[in-house]
Design an enzyme around this catalytic site. Structure first.
Site, PDB file in Angstrom:
ATOM      1  N   HIS A   1      22.668 -51.966  16.358  1.00 39.66           N
ATOM      2  CA  HIS A   1      21.902 -50.770  16.754  1.00 39.66           C
ATOM      3  C   HIS A   1      22.137 -49.629  15.755  1.00 39.66           C
ATOM      4  CE1 HIS A   1      19.907 -48.909  20.532  1.00 39.66           C
ATOM      5  NE2 HIS A   1      19.474 -48.311  19.442  1.00 39.66           N
TER       6      HIS A   1
ATOM      7  N   GLU B   1      23.801 -54.587  25.451  1.00 39.78           N
ATOM      8  CA  GLU B   1      24.563 -53.966  24.367  1.00 39.78           C
ATOM      9  C   GLU B   1      25.828 -53.330  24.919  1.00 39.78           C
ATOM     10  OE1 GLU B   1      22.152 -51.277  22.096  1.00 39.78           O
ATOM     11  OE2 GLU B   1      20.723 -52.810  21.489  1.00 39.78           O
TER      12      GLU B   1
END
Length: 525
Positions: free
Chosen positions: A278, A260
């Site tokens: 997220h 990420e």
């Protein structure tokens, strides 16, 4: 005044709470690793979100740091073993965004069930493909819950409200808790075979990494839909793509990824795949909640000694702290006493509590004993890194509560195992506040453990006290307090005395030269 750095963007309420509680705070965000290292040494606390990386190098430079507070659940960005070794408490806020994350998982489940993203895209393109988007109901379907902790239990509650059947796999889920939640406890194999929907709510550990591996994905029911709002790395992403392409998995929704921010992924563009960046904790309410929680927890610790939601030491509420404080002082003194007397000989330690002490939270008492015991090896030891040091040395630590009533209304006993056998010391509190030693290695003796002290084992014989006093007086050592104990008349006796200055090394041979002296050691508390 304690000083805290907020190094990631956080709701302004966090800084206000710190100031209201008497904590100085700086809000400095967006710093590089080197910039953080250069400035961290002046702070007692560090409040972070997910951007700041608290590495071993950062901790090495944080010479005054006592606590790291993560506004959120995940602490992947904190080197917890290094923090523990450095004596730094690491806290998170596991409840501030629980509802938000659970609701996001439920939202993704509905999105998968009705193919909402693709249906929206098609409709806005003017296609009106009503027959193309044939969904499934969630009512009467089986939801497989991997992880039944705080967030998982909220998801289960919502799913039961949707008339779903919930089966849960969690090694820590007790049968009683499963009944309370209204779910069926299952093995992972059973869950994979039965679930129509699978949602993950477990931390990323060695045992959970790729828990939905290629092999486990193959064991799932054909047409299963999978949701992950927990941690990237719980699912083998390449294997998931294969399962989606083959049609074995009907749909998958990921809010988290191995890497990420996920700018590229083999899953992107795969039919049946939904992704969000997220967003599990991304609601206004959650952002405020975690900011408030982390500030309150850190302020409680820095101002009152309360420990809440710590990941590397026992919890100690701000309400418990005042009551436990004298016990922890007693425990630390007892640990320091046996540590200085037995040192490297200690192989195991047992902490026993009885009377009023048995009704208290024993974990902080144990931590204090180990902090005192380990001080002989390190001058930077505290309750956080003491268990770490004890484990490094291979010490076996045991805790025992006794319901029995003894000679004292409250008692803490520390027993150490050495090659020569077991030896124990015990202490109590006078007036519920003053730590007092009441037994040392089987000999009854009442003594305060404070400052510079001298411990002597000798044969009980007339004239010894006078000779000892003369020897110390000739050396210019002033006696503060003098405490005596013996096994029996004429047998082994103990002298514990406090002195106004450290005992000079040159004095030790003179004390050993006194008739009947078996052991003499200088102590420091």
């Amino acid at each position: 005044m304690p000083k805290v750095l907020i190094s990631d963007k956080m709701d302004p309420l966090a800084a206000q709470i710190f100031r209201n509680r008497g904590v100085e705070v700086d809000e400095i965000t967006g710093k590089t690793k080197d910039e953080l290292i250069a400035m961290i040494g002046q702070y007692d606390g560090l409040a972070i979100r997910s951007s700041t990386k608290v590495t071993k190098e950062v901790l090495a430079a944080a010479t005054n740091l006592k606590v790291v507070g993560r506004a959120g659940i995940g602490v992947d960005n904190v080197d917890i073993p290094a923090a523990s070794a450095a004596g730094v408490v690491v806290m998170n806020t596991p409840f501030g965004n629980s509802i938000t994350t659970a609701e996001h998982a439920i939202a993704l489940m509905f999105a998968l069930a009705r193919d909402l993203p693709e249906a929206d895209k098609s409709t806005q393109a003017g296609k009106w493909e009503k027959n193309r988007f044939m969904g499934v109901e969630v009512t009467n379907k089986t939801l497989g819950l991997i992880g039944a902790g705080n967030i998982g239990s909220i998801v289960a509650d919502r799913a039961l409200g949707l008339k779903m059947k919930v089966v849960a796999f969690d090694p820590f889920l007790t049968p009683e808790r499963a009944i309370e939640m209204g779910v069926e406890k299952a093995t992972l194999e059973e869950l994979l075979a039965r679930a129509d929907f699978i949602t993950l709510h477990t931390p990323l550990t060695d045992s959970t990494r790729n828990i939905l591996s290629k092999e486990n994905l193959a064991k799932t029911k054909k047409g299963v839909r999978i949701i992950n709002c927990a941690r990237g790395g719980l699912i083998d992403e390449a294997a998931l793509k294969e399962a989606l392409d083959s049609g074995h998995v009907a749909g998958a929704a990921l809010d988290v990824f191995v890497e990420e921010p996920a700018k590229e992924s083999p899953l992107f563009g795969t039919p049946g795949f939904i992704s969000t960046p997220h967003l599990g904790a991304s609601t206004n309410e959650a952002q405020v909640n975690v900011a408030i929680q982390v500030a309150e927890q850190m302020a409680d610790f820095l101002v009152n000694g309360g420990v809440t939601n710590a990941l590397n030491m026992p919890s100690l509420s701000a309400e418990e702290a005042p009551k436990l404080k004298p016990y922890m002082a007693l425990a630390e003194h007892l640990g320091a006493l046996v540590g200085q007397l037995e040192g490297d000989a200690v192989q195991a330690v047992s902490i026993e509590v009885e009377g009023a002490a048995a009704e208290l939270n024993i974990k902080p008492i144990t931590g204090a004993v180990l902090a005192g015991l380990m001080r002989v090896y390190s001058d930077t030891v505290n309750m956080v890194n003491a268990p770490h040091l004890a484990k490094e040395r291979g010490l076996d630590v045991r805790e025992v509560r006794h319901d029995r009533e003894g000679d004292y209304s409250t008692l803490v006993r520390v027993t150490v195992k050495t090659a020569a056998g077991q030896k124990s010391v015990a202490g109590t509190l006078f007036a519920n506040a003053q730590p007092r030693l009441v037994e040392i290695f089987g000999i009854k003796v009442e003594a305060d453990l404070d400052g510079n002290m001298l411990y002597i084992v000798n044969e009980d014989a007339p004239g010894f006290i006078g000779r000892l006093g003369t020897t110390l007086g000739e050396a210019g050592v002033n006696i503060g307090t003098f405490h005596l104990g013996r096994r029996a008349a004429g047998g082994e006796a103990v002298v514990l005395l406090s002195v106004d200055q450290p005992v000079d090394v040159a004095l030790k041979p003179k004390i050993y030269g006194l008739p009947g002296v078996k052991t003499a050691k200088a102590l420091r508390f």
